[in-house]
Design a protein around this motif. Structure first.
Motif, PDB file in Angstrom:
ATOM      1  N   MET A 164       0.828  -1.203   0.000  1.00  0.00           N
ATOM      2  CA  MET A 164       0.000   0.000   0.000  1.00  0.00           C
ATOM      3  C   MET A 164       0.867   1.260   0.000  1.00  0.00           C
ATOM      4  O   MET A 164       1.859   1.341   0.733  1.00  0.00           O
ATOM      5  CB  MET A 164      -0.896   0.003   1.235  1.00  0.00           C
ATOM      6  N   PRO A 165       0.530   2.283  -0.819  1.00  0.00           N
ATOM      7  CA  PRO A 165       1.281   3.545  -0.792  1.00  0.00           C
ATOM      8  C   PRO A 165       1.267   4.168   0.601  1.00  0.00           C
ATOM      9  O   PRO A 165       0.286   4.046   1.347  1.00  0.00           O
ATOM     10  CB  PRO A 165       0.524   4.421  -1.809  1.00  0.00           C
ATOM     11  N   SER A 166       2.327   4.842   0.935  1.00  0.00           N
ATOM     12  CA  SER A 166       2.458   5.416   2.272  1.00  0.00           C
ATOM     13  C   SER A 166       1.375   6.441   2.574  1.00  0.00           C
ATOM     14  O   SER A 166       0.920   6.561   3.715  1.00  0.00           O
ATOM     15  CB  SER A 166       3.846   6.057   2.434  1.00  0.00           C
ATOM     16  N   GLU A 167       0.943   7.205   1.573  1.00  0.00           N
ATOM     17  CA  GLU A 167      -0.106   8.199   1.789  1.00  0.00           C
ATOM     18  C   GLU A 167      -1.415   7.535   2.177  1.00  0.00           C
ATOM     19  O   GLU A 167      -2.150   8.037   3.038  1.00  0.00           O
ATOM     20  CB  GLU A 167      -0.294   9.055   0.529  1.00  0.00           C
ATOM     21  N   ILE A 168      -1.726   6.397   1.548  1.00  0.00           N
ATOM     22  CA  ILE A 168      -2.935   5.651   1.900  1.00  0.00           C
ATOM     23  C   ILE A 168      -2.857   5.185   3.348  1.00  0.00           C
ATOM     24  O   ILE A 168      -3.820   5.324   4.123  1.00  0.00           O
ATOM     25  CB  ILE A 168      -3.102   4.432   0.964  1.00  0.00           C
ATOM     26  N   LYS A 169      -1.724   4.636   3.725  1.00  0.00           N
ATOM     27  CA  LYS A 169      -1.562   4.160   5.100  1.00  0.00           C
ATOM     28  C   LYS A 169      -1.679   5.303   6.097  1.00  0.00           C
ATOM     29  O   LYS A 169      -2.243   5.150   7.183  1.00  0.00           O
ATOM     30  CB  LYS A 169      -0.205   3.481   5.258  1.00  0.00           C
ATOM     31  N   ILE A 224      -3.397   8.151   6.026  1.00  0.00           N
ATOM     32  CA  ILE A 224      -4.719   8.730   6.291  1.00  0.00           C
ATOM     33  C   ILE A 224      -5.801   7.674   6.462  1.00  0.00           C
ATOM     34  O   ILE A 224      -6.963   8.010   6.685  1.00  0.00           O
ATOM     35  CB  ILE A 224      -5.131   9.698   5.163  1.00  0.00           C
ATOM     36  N   ALA A 225      -5.432   6.394   6.390  1.00  0.00           N
ATOM     37  CA  ALA A 225      -6.432   5.328   6.496  1.00  0.00           C
ATOM     38  C   ALA A 225      -7.197   5.420   7.810  1.00  0.00           C
ATOM     39  O   ALA A 225      -6.600   5.534   8.889  1.00  0.00           O
ATOM     40  CB  ALA A 225      -5.751   3.973   6.376  1.00  0.00           C
ATOM     41  N   ASN A 226      -8.527   5.424   7.695  1.00  0.00           N
ATOM     42  CA  ASN A 226      -9.441   5.391   8.842  1.00  0.00           C
ATOM     43  C   ASN A 226      -9.354   6.631   9.726  1.00  0.00           C
ATOM     44  O   ASN A 226      -9.850   6.620  10.856  1.00  0.00           O
ATOM     45  CB  ASN A 226      -9.199   4.128   9.690  1.00  0.00           C
ATOM     46  N   THR A 227      -8.738   7.704   9.227  1.00  0.00           N
ATOM     47  CA  THR A 227      -8.732   8.962   9.973  1.00  0.00           C
ATOM     48  C   THR A 227      -9.985   9.784   9.670  1.00  0.00           C
ATOM     49  O   THR A 227     -10.372  10.638  10.461  1.00  0.00           O
ATOM     50  CB  THR A 227      -7.487   9.804   9.646  1.00  0.00           C
ATOM     51  N   ASP A 228     -10.571   9.558   8.498  1.00  0.00           N
ATOM     52  CA  ASP A 228     -11.841  10.169   8.123  1.00  0.00           C
ATOM     53  C   ASP A 228     -12.480   9.252   7.089  1.00  0.00           C
ATOM     54  O   ASP A 228     -12.127   8.068   7.016  1.00  0.00           O
ATOM     55  CB  ASP A 228     -11.643  11.604   7.601  1.00  0.00           C
TER      56      ASP A 228
END
Length: 286
Positions: free
Chosen positions: A233-238, A240-244
């Motif tokens: 998974m790209p680092s950006e996805i990780k 912000i995952a489940n933050t909104d």
């Protein structure tokens, strides 16, 4: 008031760069009628004619738009032609996806559902899968697309975007609503086009919160696929995952919408309605 509801409907379509027909205005005006029921189509058609006479809106070849938005008529024709080409390509992808044993339904969404795509638009799909097999299905679905270089990060010509996977048990999407109202999500849900839906899952999708489902018991294969895909998974996805509600990674939903513009569209619609002199509207109930 019918006039206000019609102008709000056309203002919403203006934010989407879309010129609707009279029937589409009538079909899609529900969010803007407030507590009033949607009037009969002929009543709406007559009111649209009066708005045209007063110069509030314009019409061309059966399409309608706010005054000053004449360019939307040409845009609709151009984007409809582009959508035809994209749907031809998508048919081959859908034939492959239907072979996956854990797949339950496939829906076209976003601009593809409106036949209103740009040349650079993705082929956006929502996939509903068997409960407990979300990550496995995603891997099986995306791996061939990656090998054929058909995903958005690998091609700019009609890329296939599998950015939303949903468990068949997670049909209540109220948790995705933006605080303060979410008209884009309402339109997104109701505009979904079934490309494969033998179990009629579309009828089960709604914007309620529903009852919380018990966690799915997952197989060792599902656990392995989840860990494998997390590593890639790209680092950006990780980050912000489940933050909104932009990116959700769970065993009931996989949603990858980093560039979520729902708030932008809601506020653009609010500003346009204010410019039209319409009274304030409570978006909370949408």
């Amino acid at each position: 008031m019918l006039r206000d509801a019609l102008l709000r409907t056309l203002a919403w379509f203006a934010t989407q760069e879309y010129a609707p027909t009279a029937f589409e205005v009538w079909k899609w005006m529900d969010p803007w009628t407030g507590d009033a029921s949607t009037p009969a189509f002929l009543v709406v058609r007559r009111e649209l004619g009066e708005l045209c006479q007063h110069g509030d809106i314009i019409t061309q070849d059966g399409l309608f738009a706010l005054a000053g938005y004449e360019s939307l008529f040409t845009l609709r024709e151009e984007r409809a032609r582009d959508s035809v080409q994209k749907l031809r390509r998508l048919n081959r992808v859908v034939r492959f996806l239907r072979l996956l044993p854990t797949l339950r339904a496939i829906f076209a969404c976003n601009t593809l559902a409106w036949s209103h795509t740009r040349p650079e638009s993705d082929l956006d799909l929502l996939l509903v899968v068997r409960h407990g097999w979300l990550w496995t299905t995603r891997l099986l679905a995306t791996l061939p697309l990656a090998l054929l270089r058909l995903r958005p990060e690998e091609t700019k010509q009609n890329p296939v975007c599998l950015s939303f996977f949903l468990s068949e048990k997670a049909t209540h999407l109220g948790s995705l609503r933006l605080s303060g109202g979410d008209p884009y999500l309402w339109y997104w849900l109701h505009a979904l086009i079934p490309l494969h839906d033998p179990l009629r899952i579309k009828e089960q999708l709604d914007l309620s919160l529903g009852e919380k489902e018990s966690p799915a018991s997952v197989s060792s294969i599902e656990r392995i696929c989840e860990k494998f895909e997390w590593v890639l998974m790209p680092s950006e996805i990780k980050r912000i995952a489940n933050t909104d509600t932009r990116v959700i990674l769970s065993r009931d939903m996989l949603k990858f919408h980093v560039g979520d513009r729902r708030l932008h569209f809601r506020e653009a619609h609010r500003a346009l309605c204010e410019a039209l002199g319409l009274p304030p509207f409570d978006y909370e109930n949408i």
